[in-house]
Enzyme design. Structure first.
Site, PDB file in Angstrom:
ATOM      1  N   LYS A 134       0.761  -1.133   0.002  1.00  0.00           N
ATOM      2  CA  LYS A 134       0.155  -0.008   0.068  1.00  0.00           C
ATOM      3  C   LYS A 134       0.854   1.330   0.030  1.00  0.00           C
ATOM      4  O   LYS A 134       2.043   1.223   0.353  1.00  0.00           O
ATOM      5  CB  LYS A 134      -0.863  -0.020   1.238  1.00  0.00           C
TER       6      LYS A 134
HETATM    7  N1  GLU Z   1      -7.182  -0.106  -3.314  1.00  0.00           N
HETATM    8  C1  GLU Z   1      -7.965  -1.333  -3.449  1.00  0.00           C
HETATM    9  C2  GLU Z   1      -7.846  -2.287  -2.302  1.00  0.00           C
HETATM   10  O1  GLU Z   1      -7.746  -1.698  -1.393  1.00  0.00           O
HETATM   11  C3  GLU Z   1      -7.384  -2.027  -4.905  1.00  0.00           C
HETATM   12  C4  GLU Z   1      -6.071  -2.439  -5.038  1.00  0.00           C
HETATM   13  C5  GLU Z   1      -5.288  -2.939  -6.189  1.00  0.00           C
HETATM   14  O2  GLU Z   1      -6.306  -3.056  -7.245  1.00  0.00           O
HETATM   15  O3  GLU Z   1      -4.366  -3.190  -6.238  1.00  0.00           O
HETATM   16  O4  GLU Z   1      -8.211  -3.598  -2.645  1.00  0.00           O
END
Ligand code: GLU
Length: 547
Positions: free
Chosen positions: A237
């Site tokens: 993240k």
């Molecule tokens: N931000 C989204 C999540 O928390 C998507 C992450 C992604 O597609 O890599 O799952």
């Protein structure tokens, strides 16, 4: 040699004596042991001393069971506590761990080496947390993990390995304001939790409250989410601590390009693949892809997912999280014998996840009684016209001033009687303060971390069925995976192909988790976590340890 000051809170018995001896005999750690035999003495001692760790016997005179942990925390917040339990006391010991104690040990099974390792881990974890990771969200992610780890009897070493992210990068970065006179410096992060499973994957969040703990929590959840969905990624993240709504488009572009440069060594199509999250969108991903591509001298669409379709984005990615959530709701409704065309829903958050979830629910005939955003909630007892509400938000930027329903506060909305409640906004929304008043049958989590541990227990007791975040919102990263596959293989799938594949994966994961929860008589969240953790643990064991 390390030196550790331990407070031993236990009646004087041969077992207590043995523990003291095991600690003092250690050849790797020097212990200073302070022993007290009554809970009141322990609390008095904490007024004058600051030990590194406490051992708390469940049979200590003056003790009050799991509450003792809170009493110790009130006296000295953050003190790591290891519970000492008899074989008849394991339940109370496990409850104390759920309240936040580090772990428990069975008194009749004490082993010198394991004990010392345990203590060192607890003390180190406390020191690291105090320095960098102190955040309620990281605490929540870790406690959820520890609860699952304990139930599944996860190998001790793997548990310690997974409790913190493998790589974290903290950067400060400047960007120029539009007046070309002011330069703003902000903090950015990229965290990779597990590098065992393949490249790492996870969104980038722009929000004024983002910190290392929050990003680490979400990276950890991404690991379990990807493993649960059987995607070949570890969790990551990123984030920038800034309010994106206060930026012009040009400022956001400069910020994104500079942030990309700061984290460029960490990302790449085979390394770590960012995606949108709260406060970022397709456009931000396009700038990120462009900046990366400029640096390497060729177009690299696979470096991000969630980008516009013309740049190699996937059909269906934008609405994938909302669509996946509704697929999971359909599975849960079948299990609960609920008819969606005769059900009501309340959706908190009208961003990319909530607005699409509301629309897909309305298409299935569910009456969406209320939706909300930062400006408050909009309510109609007969159900809101979701298309008209979406159009209003598109034109005006938020629900503010919308007259398609009555206005309610966010709290009032969460407590409305309904069949399905969808928290699709921020973390920490369903807490011990309001969990008793939540009136839904099905809680379908679109946001990451919307429910606290205490609230989980209340909901479980009250028989609310929970689709936990790592399952409910996994549609986003699942279609991100499809996007990455299409980019790296140079092929494209149609919207129907994407939705069919998404449906199969969501339904499969739902059934695996449900079977696990029913088979082991555990709550659905813990079952989902165990499914994910188990896959990662197996991969770690099979890969072995380097060197
Ligand atoms: N931000 C989204 C999540 O928390 C998507 C992450 C992604 O597609 O890599 O799952």
């Amino acid at each position: 040699m390390d030196s550790i000051h331990a407070l031993l809170i236990a009646p004087s018995t041969p077992e207590t004596q043995q523990l003291g001896e095991l600690l003092t005999d250690s050849s790797t750690v020097r212990f200073r042991i302070d022993s007290v035999e009554h809970m009141d003495q322990a609390l008095a001692r904490l007024r004058t001393t600051r030990p590194d760790i406490a051992f708390l016997d469940t049979a200590v005179p003056g003790g009050q069971g799991p509450d003792d942990f809170c009493r110790l925390q009130n006296a000295f917040a953050g003190l790591p506590v290891i519970v000492l339990a008899g074989v008849d006391d394991l339940c109370s010991a496990a409850q104390t761990v759920q309240c936040g104690a580090h772990s428990y040990l069975v008194k009749s099974e004490l082993d010198g080496e394991a004990l010392i390792r345990h203590v060192r881990h607890a003390v180190r974890r406390r020191r690291a947390e105090a320095d960098e990771f102190r955040s309620p969200m990281f605490h929540l992610a870790q406690q959820q993990f520890l609860k699952a780890a304990q139930l599944m009897r996860l190998d001790d070493n793997i548990r310690e390995r997974l409790l913190h992210p493998q790589r974290t990068l903290v950067v400060t970065l400047p960007f120029r304001r539009d007046d070309y006179r002011h330069v703003e410096t902000v903090i950015g992060y990229r965290v990779q939790h597990v590098l065992t499973m393949g490249p790492t994957k996870g969104g980038i969040r722009y929000h004024e409250d983002v910190d290392l703990g929050e990003v680490s929590a979400m990276a950890m959840w991404m690991t379990w989410k990807c493993a649960l969905m059987h995607l070949p990624f570890g969790g990551a993240k990123g984030g920038v601590r800034i309010d994106p709504t206060a930026l012009s488009r040009a400022e956001k572009q400069r910020l994104t390009r500079r942030y990309t440069m700061e984290i460029i060594d960490m990302i790449g199509p085979e390394r770590d693949i960012p995606a949108p999250d709260m406060g970022t969108n397709e456009q931000v991903m396009a700038w990120l892809m462009d900046t990366y591509s400029q640096q390497v001298g060729r177009a690299v669409p696979a470096v991000v997912t969630g980008k516009p379709v013309v740049l190699g984005g996937s059909q269906g990615r934008k609405e994938a999280t909302g669509r996946g959530l509704v697929f999971a709701i359909q599975e849960a409704a079948q299990h609960l014998r609920m008819k969606l065309d005769q059900s009501t829903a309340v959706v908190q958050g009208f961003g990319n996840v909530g607005s699409h979830a509301a629309r897909f629910l309305a298409e299935l005939g569910t009456r969406v009684l209320a939706v909300s955003d930062v400006s408050g909630a909009l309510y109609h007892p007969q159900g809101l016209p979701i298309d008209a509400v979406s159009e209003y938000v598109e034109q005006h930027g938020s629900l503010k001033g919308c007259t398609l329903g009555e206005r309610l506060t966010n709290q009032e909305m969460l407590e409305l009687p309904c069949d399905i409640l969808v928290p699709a906004a921020l973390q920490d929304q369903i807490t011990k303060e309001n969990a008793e008043r939540i009136q839904c049958k099905l809680l379908a989590e679109g946001a990451n971390g919307p429910t606290t541990l205490e609230a989980d227990e209340i909901l479980d007791r009250r028989g609310v069925f929970v689709i936990p975040d790592i399952l409910g919102n996994a549609g986003g990263v699942t279609v991100s995976y499809f996007e990455w596959v299409q980019d790296t293989q140079n092929l494209t799938w149609t919207l129907d192909e994407i939705n069919d594949r998404l449906h199969t994966i969501m339904a499969g994961a739902f059934q695996r988790v449900l079977n696990h929860a029913q088979g082991d008589s555990i709550d659905v969240r813990t079952a989902a976590l165990i499914e994910g953790i188990d896959r990662v643990a197996k991969a770690k064991l099979i890969r072995g340890l380097f060197p």
